[in-house]
Structure formats: C-alpha cells, structure tokens
Design a protein around this motif. Structure first.
Motif, PDB file in Angstrom:
ATOM      1  N   ASN A 123       1.021  -1.330  -0.439  1.00 18.62           N
ATOM      2  CA  ASN A 123       0.015   0.188  -0.364  1.00 18.62           C
ATOM      3  C   ASN A 123       0.850   1.463   0.007  1.00 18.62           C
ATOM      4  OD1 ASN A 123       1.123  -0.565   2.718  1.00 18.62           O
ATOM      5  ND2 ASN A 123      -0.813   0.627   3.492  1.00 18.62           N
ATOM      6  N   SER A 124       1.583   0.897   1.036  1.00 17.80           N
ATOM      7  CA  SER A 124       2.848   2.130   0.924  1.00 17.80           C
ATOM      8  C   SER A 124       3.175   2.784  -0.411  1.00 17.80           C
ATOM      9  CB  SER A 124       3.833   2.186   1.836  1.00 17.80           C
ATOM     10  OG  SER A 124       4.667   3.248   2.530  1.00 17.80           O
ATOM     11  N   GLU A 125       3.954   1.471  -1.337  1.00 22.94           N
ATOM     12  CA  GLU A 125       4.570   1.788  -2.204  1.00 22.94           C
ATOM     13  C   GLU A 125       3.964   1.912  -3.757  1.00 22.94           C
ATOM     14  OE1 GLU A 125       7.848  -2.023  -2.285  1.00 22.94           O
ATOM     15  OE2 GLU A 125       6.362  -2.624  -2.750  1.00 22.94           O
ATOM     16  N   ALA A 126       2.298   1.550  -3.220  1.00 13.10           N
ATOM     17  CA  ALA A 126       1.080   2.728  -4.661  1.00 13.10           C
ATOM     18  C   ALA A 126       1.167   3.680  -4.274  1.00 13.10           C
ATOM     19  CB  ALA A 126       0.478   1.102  -4.327  1.00 13.10           C
ATOM     20  N   GLN A 127       1.092   4.501  -3.357  1.00 12.84           N
ATOM     21  CA  GLN A 127       1.006   5.872  -2.228  1.00 12.84           C
ATOM     22  C   GLN A 127       2.243   6.254  -3.460  1.00 12.84           C
ATOM     23  OE1 GLN A 127       0.104   4.888   1.746  1.00 12.84           O
ATOM     24  NE2 GLN A 127      -1.189   7.011   1.041  1.00 12.84           N
ATOM     25  N   VAL A 128       3.109   6.285  -3.551  1.00 12.67           N
ATOM     26  CA  VAL A 128       4.222   6.283  -4.070  1.00 12.67           C
ATOM     27  C   VAL A 128       4.420   6.847  -5.517  1.00 12.67           C
ATOM     28  CG1 VAL A 128       7.681   6.367  -4.210  1.00 12.67           C
ATOM     29  CG2 VAL A 128       6.226   6.132  -2.208  1.00 12.67           C
ATOM     30  N   ARG A 129       4.165   5.810  -5.859  1.00 14.03           N
ATOM     31  CA  ARG A 129       3.829   5.462  -7.945  1.00 14.03           C
ATOM     32  C   ARG A 129       2.877   6.582  -7.720  1.00 14.03           C
ATOM     33  NH1 ARG A 129       4.565  -0.063  -6.566  1.00 14.03           N
ATOM     34  NH2 ARG A 129       2.374  -0.162  -6.322  1.00 14.03           N
ATOM     35  N   GLU A 130       1.808   7.161  -7.338  1.00 14.29           N
ATOM     36  CA  GLU A 130       0.476   7.313  -7.918  1.00 14.29           C
ATOM     37  C   GLU A 130       0.990   8.646  -8.034  1.00 14.29           C
ATOM     38  OE1 GLU A 130      -4.069   7.636  -7.294  1.00 14.29           O
ATOM     39  OE2 GLU A 130      -2.706   7.549  -5.388  1.00 14.29           O
ATOM     40  N   LEU A 131       1.432   9.516  -6.799  1.00  8.99           N
ATOM     41  CA  LEU A 131       1.954  10.810  -6.711  1.00  8.99           C
ATOM     42  C   LEU A 131       3.320  10.850  -7.584  1.00  8.99           C
ATOM     43  CD1 LEU A 131       2.305  10.983  -2.958  1.00  8.99           C
ATOM     44  CD2 LEU A 131       1.082  12.878  -4.455  1.00  8.99           C
ATOM     45  N   GLN A 132       4.384   9.718  -7.953  1.00 13.75           N
ATOM     46  CA  GLN A 132       5.506   9.937  -9.355  1.00 13.75           C
ATOM     47  C   GLN A 132       4.513  10.122 -10.439  1.00 13.75           C
ATOM     48  OE1 GLN A 132       7.294   6.324  -7.958  1.00 13.75           O
ATOM     49  NE2 GLN A 132       9.103   7.601  -7.236  1.00 13.75           N
ATOM     50  N   ALA A 133       3.653   9.665 -10.322  1.00 13.45           N
ATOM     51  CA  ALA A 133       2.269   9.436 -11.724  1.00 13.45           C
ATOM     52  C   ALA A 133       2.216  11.360 -11.854  1.00 13.45           C
ATOM     53  CB  ALA A 133       2.095   8.290 -11.896  1.00 13.45           C
ATOM     54  N   LEU A 134       1.973  11.579 -11.003  1.00 12.15           N
ATOM     55  CA  LEU A 134       0.650  13.099 -11.178  1.00 12.15           C
ATOM     56  C   LEU A 134       2.146  14.540 -10.459  1.00 12.15           C
ATOM     57  CD1 LEU A 134      -1.982  11.906  -8.611  1.00 12.15           C
ATOM     58  CD2 LEU A 134      -1.585  13.037 -10.873  1.00 12.15           C
ATOM     59  N   ALA A 135       3.785  13.558 -10.672  1.00 12.79           N
ATOM     60  CA  ALA A 135       4.433  15.008 -10.336  1.00 12.79           C
ATOM     61  C   ALA A 135       4.515  16.034 -11.861  1.00 12.79           C
ATOM     62  CB  ALA A 135       6.165  14.224 -10.257  1.00 12.79           C
ATOM     63  N   LYS A 136       4.489  14.958 -12.711  1.00 11.08           N
ATOM     64  CA  LYS A 136       4.633  16.057 -14.574  1.00 11.08           C
ATOM     65  C   LYS A 136       3.677  17.047 -14.130  1.00 11.08           C
ATOM     66  CE  LYS A 136       4.998  15.908 -18.974  1.00 11.08           C
ATOM     67  NZ  LYS A 136       5.023  15.037 -20.367  1.00 11.08           N
ATOM     68  N   GLU A 137       2.327  16.550 -14.101  1.00 11.08           N
ATOM     69  CA  GLU A 137       1.020  17.607 -13.994  1.00 11.08           C
ATOM     70  C   GLU A 137       1.181  18.801 -13.153  1.00 11.08           C
ATOM     71  OE1 GLU A 137      -3.773  17.045 -13.223  1.00 11.08           O
ATOM     72  OE2 GLU A 137      -2.848  15.274 -13.131  1.00 11.08           O
ATOM     73  N   TYR A 138       1.947  18.466 -11.786  1.00 19.02           N
ATOM     74  CA  TYR A 138       1.335  19.387 -11.117  1.00 19.02           C
ATOM     75  C   TYR A 138       3.149  20.332 -10.801  1.00 19.02           C
ATOM     76  CZ  TYR A 138      -3.245  17.767  -8.868  1.00 19.02           C
ATOM     77  OH  TYR A 138      -4.507  17.704  -9.172  1.00 19.02           O
ATOM     78  N   ALA A 139       4.011  19.690 -11.584  1.00 20.48           N
ATOM     79  CA  ALA A 139       5.427  20.620 -11.906  1.00 20.48           C
ATOM     80  C   ALA A 139       6.001  19.631 -10.553  1.00 20.48           C
ATOM     81  CB  ALA A 139       4.908  21.579 -11.927  1.00 20.48           C
ATOM     82  N   LEU A 140       5.586  18.987 -10.144  1.00 16.14           N
ATOM     83  CA  LEU A 140       7.081  18.757  -8.601  1.00 16.14           C
ATOM     84  C   LEU A 140       7.563  17.551  -9.220  1.00 16.14           C
ATOM     85  CD1 LEU A 140       3.373  17.350  -6.955  1.00 16.14           C
ATOM     86  CD2 LEU A 140       5.065  19.292  -6.434  1.00 16.14           C
ATOM     87  N   GLU A 141       9.063  17.269  -8.583  1.00 14.76           N
ATOM     88  CA  GLU A 141       9.767  17.269  -7.558  1.00 14.76           C
ATOM     89  C   GLU A 141       9.482  15.891  -6.644  1.00 14.76           C
ATOM     90  OE1 GLU A 141      14.851  16.047  -6.991  1.00 14.76           O
ATOM     91  OE2 GLU A 141      13.852  18.043  -7.266  1.00 14.76           O
ATOM     92  N   VAL A 142       9.020  14.551  -6.692  1.00 16.47           N
ATOM     93  CA  VAL A 142       8.616  14.008  -6.004  1.00 16.47           C
ATOM     94  C   VAL A 142      10.141  12.921  -5.333  1.00 16.47           C
ATOM     95  CG1 VAL A 142       7.214  11.691  -5.345  1.00 16.47           C
ATOM     96  CG2 VAL A 142       6.724  13.888  -6.491  1.00 16.47           C
ATOM     97  N   ILE A 143      10.697  13.263  -4.488  1.00 10.08           N
ATOM     98  CA  ILE A 143      11.153  12.263  -3.989  1.00 10.08           C
ATOM     99  C   ILE A 143      11.114  11.233  -2.610  1.00 10.08           C
ATOM    100  CG2 ILE A 143      13.453  12.554  -2.823  1.00 10.08           C
ATOM    101  CD1 ILE A 143      13.128  15.946  -3.248  1.00 10.08           C
TER     102      ILE A 143
END
Length: 312
Positions: A162-182
């Motif tokens: 579940n924890s890994e899935a949350q990371v992947r979902e936020l990483q997938a949104l990084a470009k749309e939100y102009a974020l660098e996800v670390i």
C-alpha cells in the motif's frame, strides 16, 4: 414435557455449531484498522449475521510479516465460510494462502497495484472488498494552498504494498503538478532521524504513506518536520490525529461498512469475483491547526472552510 424440550433447545442454541464461520485478520493495531473492523461488524449485524449464529474469529498480526502469514495459513485450514483481511499486508497474505474460501478485504489502498485483484470491476479470483483509496490530486491541491514549493518528499516503507502504491501514484502526478517527487524510504523506526535529515532542505512538504512503520512514528516525524518548517500531509485520518498538518482521508468505519455489505452478499452465496471492488465515493479534508502553528504555517481561510474536521 414438550415445553421442557423447547426450553432445552433454546438454552442449547448458543453453544450449538454456528451456521457461518467468519475469520477476521487485522494487519496491525493502528486505530483505522480497529475502526474498520467495527464498521464491518456493524454492517454484518445489520444484514443478520451476528453471534451466535455466525462465529467470528479475530486475529491481530501486530505488523509482523511472519505472524500475518502464519495466521493467514491457519485461517486457510480452518474451514471458514469467509475470511476478511483488514489492511493491504493482511489482504496480500490472505489472498496468497486462502484459495478454498471467499475473501473480502478492507482498507486496501490499491488492490490491483498490490497484486491482490486483476481489476476493480472483477478481481478474477476469490476476493472482493472495499478500498481506502483517496484522491491524490485533491491532496496535492490542498498542498498548493499551503506552499508554492515544488519538491515533495514521500515517506514510505519498502515491501509494504500500500505504501509503495502511494509513492507510485504521486510520482505519476509529478509532471502534471510540476513537482519533483522524492521517495524517502523508512524501513524501521530507528531510521526516522536520518530520513528526516535527508528531507531537511531538500523538500518543501512530505506525504506520510499508510505503512505500519510510518504509523508507529508519526509523532516523531511531525515534530522533526515542524522544526524544519516542512509541511506534512497524508491520506490516513489517524495520522492527522497524531499531528500531520493536512489530510485527504476516508472514514475507516465507513470503509468497514462497505466491506461488510460485500461480505454479507458473499455469505449469502455470491461469488466474490461477481462483486466489484469499490472505494468510498467521498473523501474529507482534515486539518491539524496545532501543527500548522508549530510549523509556522498560515492556513488560508478557503482551506479551513473546505475542511470537514479541524483539530484546534
């Protein structure tokens, strides 16, 4: 004589063999899992599945991967009419071990990404359930109101699906939100200080995922983050209660009730694969203003108005 026989039968009924045997496995002792269990039992009781006609066998893994596998294996051999797993790690273990009984899960963030089900519309196997998934875009929208920063840390535990899935979902949104996800891995409690040291100066906000390790050290993470003026966010309501500044969350009791409705259908004979997996249709914004003050963050009035619950 006839009356005596009837009375004897009534007295004997509570100790007679139950009509249904339901096993419930909780991943750990965090409040959201217990609240979910309560909602599940409420729904089943409302559907007519209550003791003594239905026997419930409840086990707690206390976040131990060894224990969760052992309990799941024991349930698999226990001739159950239904096995309920609460939490992604519990559900993954049960799905692997239990093949000859139906399985209903709850508080599973993404059952497809976690490999428990093939699809949300039909698991394709002996499972169905209720997801705890909330809107990651909504969480990022809330963070936008708190900081213009573009660097987002995500504290997660490797190996907890579940924890890994949350990371992947936020990483997938990084470009749309102009974020660098670390990604900030936290494998054990002793790593909190070193993990937050890496985050300090490197991120503007951090999201705490729903892992059991993270859940056990929320207060420590929040204290260190507040000191470094790092905004904290989450998708778990009990994390906000423990100090996280903002959460976009679902009600665990309501997730349990949704799982209970599905469990009742299964106990009446429906195949789990015929019952779609669902998440709640609504999520809530929860704010912790104590943490906002400690972090030195001014919460906009619009965000306060959007909050379903505010911790003062």
């Amino acid at each position: 004589m006839a009356m005596a026989v009837v009375l004897a039968a009534l007295v004997a009924r509570p100790v007679a063999a139950a009509d249904k045997r339901v096993a419930i496995l909780l991943w750990n002792a965090q409040p959201r899992y217990e609240q979910c269990r309560q909602g599940l039992l409420e729904a089943l009781k409302g559907e007519g599945f209550r003791e003594p006609e239905t026997a419930f066998f409840v086990e707690q893994a206390y976040g131990s991967r060894t224990a969760v596998r052992e309990i799941a294996h024991r349930f698999a051999e226990g001739h159950m009419d239904l096995v309920v797993a609460i939490g992604t790690s519990a559900a993954a273990a049960v799905a692997e071990e239990v093949k000859d009984a139906p399985v209903v899960f709850a508080m599973v963030f993404d059952p497809v990404a976690s490999g428990i089900a093939r699809d949300w519309s039909s698991s394709g196997n002996n499972t169905t359930g209720a997801s705890s998934k909330t809107s990651a875009p909504k969480l990022l929208d809330m963070l936008r109101q708190l900081t213009p920063g573009k660097k987002l840390g995500v504290v997660y535990t490797p190996g907890e699906k579940n924890s890994e899935a949350q990371v992947r979902e936020l990483q997938a949104l990084a470009k749309e939100y102009a974020l660098e996800v670390i990604a900030l891995p936290l494998a054990s409690r002793v790593e909190v200080v070193s993990t937050l040291a890496r985050a300090t100066g490197a991120v503007d906000a951090i999201v705490l995922t729903g892992s059991s390790v993270v859940g056990d050290v929320v207060g420590q993470i929040v204290a260190l983050a507040s000191k470094a003026r790092i905004i904290t966010a989450t998708q778990s309501e009990d994390h906000v209660d423990k100090g996280v500044l903002v959460g976009v969350t679902v009600n665990p009791t309501a997730v349990g009730r949704l799982a209970g409705e599905k469990a009742a259908k299964v106990l009446r004979g429906a195949r789990p694969a015929s019952i779609p997996i669902e998440a709640l249709k609504t999520s809530e914004v929860v704010l912790n203003l104590k943490t906002a003050r400690a972090t030195g963050i001014e919460v906009p009035a619009a965000l306060r108005r959007a909050a379903a619950r505010v911790i003062e």
